[in-house]
Write a protein that holds these residues in place. Sequence first.
Motif, short mmCIF file in Angstrom:
data_model
loop_
_atom_site.label_atom_id
_atom_site.label_comp_id
_atom_site.label_asym_id
_atom_site.label_seq_id
_atom_site.Cartn_x
_atom_site.Cartn_y
_atom_site.Cartn_z
N ARG A 146 0.87 -1.17 -0.11
CA ARG A 146 0.00 0.02 -0.04
C ARG A 146 0.68 1.20 0.04
NH1 ARG A 146 -0.60 -1.54 5.51
NH2 ARG A 146 -2.72 -2.41 5.28
N ALA A 147 0.29 2.08 -0.47
CA ALA A 147 1.08 3.66 -0.37
C ALA A 147 0.97 4.23 1.06
CB ALA A 147 0.31 4.59 -1.11
N VAL A 148 2.14 5.07 1.44
CA VAL A 148 1.85 5.53 2.63
C VAL A 148 0.49 6.22 2.93
CG1 VAL A 148 3.05 7.20 4.29
CG2 VAL A 148 4.36 5.79 2.67
N ALA A 149 0.07 7.16 2.05
CA ALA A 149 -1.07 7.57 2.25
C ALA A 149 -2.49 6.73 2.68
CB ALA A 149 -1.52 8.50 1.02
N ALA A 150 -2.33 5.65 2.26
CA ALA A 150 -3.38 4.58 2.68
C ALA A 150 -3.33 3.83 4.00
CB ALA A 150 -3.62 3.57 1.43
N LEU A 151 -2.04 4.10 4.71
CA LEU A 151 -1.72 3.48 5.77
C LEU A 151 -2.98 3.64 7.01
CD1 LEU A 151 0.60 1.69 6.99
CD2 LEU A 151 1.62 3.84 7.85
N PRO A 152 -3.30 2.86 7.47
CA PRO A 152 -4.56 2.80 8.56
C PRO A 152 -3.98 3.26 9.74
CG PRO A 152 -4.34 0.65 7.73
CD PRO A 152 -3.25 1.09 7.31
N ILE A 153 -4.74 4.28 10.51
CA ILE A 153 -4.48 4.78 11.68
C ILE A 153 -5.42 5.10 12.46
CG2 ILE A 153 -4.61 7.25 10.63
CD1 ILE A 153 -1.98 8.09 11.90
N ALA A 154 -5.41 5.19 13.82
CA ALA A 154 -6.32 5.66 14.82
C ALA A 154 -7.63 4.83 14.85
CB ALA A 154 -6.65 7.17 14.80
N GLY A 155 -7.49 3.44 14.54
CA GLY A 155 -8.79 2.64 14.62
C GLY A 155 -9.67 2.65 13.46
N ARG A 156 -9.69 3.63 12.40
CA ARG A 156 -10.74 3.75 11.46
C ARG A 156 -10.28 4.63 10.40
NH1 ARG A 156 -15.93 7.27 12.74
NH2 ARG A 156 -16.18 6.74 10.72
N TYR A 157 -9.33 5.42 10.39
CA TYR A 157 -9.00 6.31 9.51
C TYR A 157 -7.63 5.63 8.39
CZ TYR A 157 -11.66 9.33 12.14
OH TYR A 157 -12.67 10.19 13.15
N ARG A 158 -7.46 6.32 7.53
CA ARG A 158 -6.31 6.33 6.49
C ARG A 158 -5.53 7.78 6.75
NH1 ARG A 158 -6.06 1.66 3.47
NH2 ARG A 158 -7.82 0.52 3.90
N ILE A 159 -4.22 7.91 6.74
CA ILE A 159 -3.61 8.91 6.86
C ILE A 159 -4.02 10.16 5.84
CG2 ILE A 159 -1.15 10.02 6.62
CD1 ILE A 159 0.08 7.50 7.60
N VAL A 160 -4.19 9.76 4.79
CA VAL A 160 -4.55 10.77 3.73
C VAL A 160 -5.89 11.46 4.20
CG1 VAL A 160 -5.96 9.20 2.27
CG2 VAL A 160 -4.86 11.21 1.23
N ASP A 161 -6.68 10.89 4.86
CA ASP A 161 -8.10 11.25 5.23
C ASP A 161 -7.95 12.69 6.20
OD1 ASP A 161 -9.43 9.21 4.51
OD2 ASP A 161 -9.36 8.24 6.53
N PHE A 162 -6.47 12.95 6.79
CA PHE A 162 -6.55 14.15 7.55
C PHE A 162 -6.40 15.32 6.37
CE2 PHE A 162 -5.87 10.80 10.16
CZ PHE A 162 -6.26 11.29 11.68
N VAL A 163 -5.57 15.55 5.65
CA VAL A 163 -5.15 16.36 4.72
C VAL A 163 -6.20 16.65 3.78
CG1 VAL A 163 -3.69 15.14 3.02
CG2 VAL A 163 -3.36 17.58 3.24
N LEU A 164 -6.94 15.44 3.35
CA LEU A 164 -8.08 15.69 2.45
C LEU A 164 -9.38 16.24 3.20
CD1 LEU A 164 -9.20 15.05 -0.33
CD2 LEU A 164 -9.76 12.60 0.29
N SER A 165 -9.55 16.05 4.50
CA SER A 165 -10.61 16.67 5.24
C SER A 165 -10.56 17.98 5.45
CB SER A 165 -10.83 15.72 6.43
OG SER A 165 -11.22 14.76 6.34
N SER A 166 -9.04 18.37 5.76
CA SER A 166 -8.77 19.71 6.08
C SER A 166 -8.83 20.54 4.78
CB SER A 166 -7.30 19.88 6.37
OG SER A 166 -6.89 19.37 7.78
N LEU A 167 -8.60 20.27 3.44
CA LEU A 167 -9.08 20.88 2.28
C LEU A 167 -10.51 20.71 2.18
CD1 LEU A 167 -6.51 18.95 0.05
CD2 LEU A 167 -6.39 21.49 0.42
N VAL A 168 -11.17 19.88 2.60
CA VAL A 168 -12.87 20.08 2.16
C VAL A 168 -13.17 20.95 3.10
CG1 VAL A 168 -14.81 18.70 2.36
CG2 VAL A 168 -13.05 17.64 1.34
N ASN A 169 -12.77 21.06 4.57
CA ASN A 169 -13.40 21.74 5.48
C ASN A 169 -12.89 23.14 5.19
OD1 ASN A 169 -14.51 19.71 6.87
ND2 ASN A 169 -12.71 19.45 8.06
N SER A 170 -12.17 23.36 4.27
CA SER A 170 -11.68 24.92 4.09
C SER A 170 -12.37 25.33 2.74
CB SER A 170 -10.24 24.90 3.76
OG SER A 170 -9.43 24.48 5.00
N GLY A 171 -13.06 24.70 2.31
CA GLY A 171 -13.99 24.96 1.00
C GLY A 171 -13.48 24.27 -0.53
#
Length: 378
Positions: A24-49
């Motif tokens: 798997r790519a580093v971005a797809a690495l599971p973290i915190a029980g239910r997330y992938r690493i890419v979720d954090f930066v992607l969610s930050s972008l979406v939450n910023s409009g």
Amino acid sequence: MKDAMGIIYTSKDDLSLRELTSHRAVAALPIAGRYRIVDFVLSSLVNSGVRNVGVIMQKNYHSLMDHLGSGKEWDLHTRNNGMFILPPFLTQENGGEYAGVLDGLRANFDYLRRSRQELALLTESNMVFNMSFEPMIRQHEETGADITLLYAKVQQANMDLSSAGKHTHAFLQMDGEGRVTDMEVNPNAASYDNFYMNVLLIKRTLLIHLVDGATAHGAHDINRELLQPSIKSGSLKVYGYKFEGYYRRIETIKNYFRVNMDLLDQKVRAQLFGANPVYTKTRDEVPAIYRSGNTVKNSLVADGCVIEGNVENCVLFRGVHIGRGTSVKNSIIMQDSNIEDFVELENVILDKAVTIRSHGRLIGQKQYPIVIGKNVTL
């Protein structure tokens, strides 16, 4: 918010993360029980409009592509903008890896030219943080900057410079007005305590122009071969924007283990999840089941788990089974793993669908946890 697009550059498979990134790519690495690493930066972008996000893929991107899907979970499945998966162009010479960020951008000029947003937020995907980019964009406009770089103050306890040979670590010097006057790339001993987070804000058309000029001269590394010379010569107005929340880069097994253990602290979770939501691909499961005789202390337990033994300071992903008489401490157990009866685990990372037979015993160290790859039975 000012009209902006997002570009996420996903790192290639990384040997310093060993078995965890072999499939798997580093971005797809599971973290915190239910997330992938890419979720954090992607969610930050979406939450910023941001409503137009391109994800530049490299080798082993199938797991990441399966996770992102159409972008529905991030509300990026719209008709006009949305999420764009940008896989590598494979040839006999190119096996699906880019030599650097500049090559990845150059290969996707069609997407950049087709987009209509004025600004572009370029980020990497091995980072865990959560922020709104709106204040950064406001500062970018107020200062008249050509480029704005996101940085955080160095915290020595959270730095792992042992990976500097394979990963770019850059440090910034700024004047009293916040303009970047120097950039050090991979120094043995950094002169500055402003750690560049590999997030930059720039006009989309300027980005195309700079990348085209740099790659035409054989450049690959955006920090060393584009930003550093531009800062040194003063040809571009480069400013810094300070980030003050929780931030970690996942580059080594030690980094990955520490971040998951950090998230057992309620104060850290409040920093990371308190202000803005973090979205991820959902998987419907029944609630976790705690059988009689179990004890669970200071752990993150996802849906679908069945716990019959003792769990302490652990992160358990969906569908994990902990057998009777089993003790699991300071460990990360990924999805659908089965820990049978009377097993002892401590300082261990188990990838997906790992089975540990009855009466097994694995004891690692916090600095060097034991890692077991996907689908292994011991």
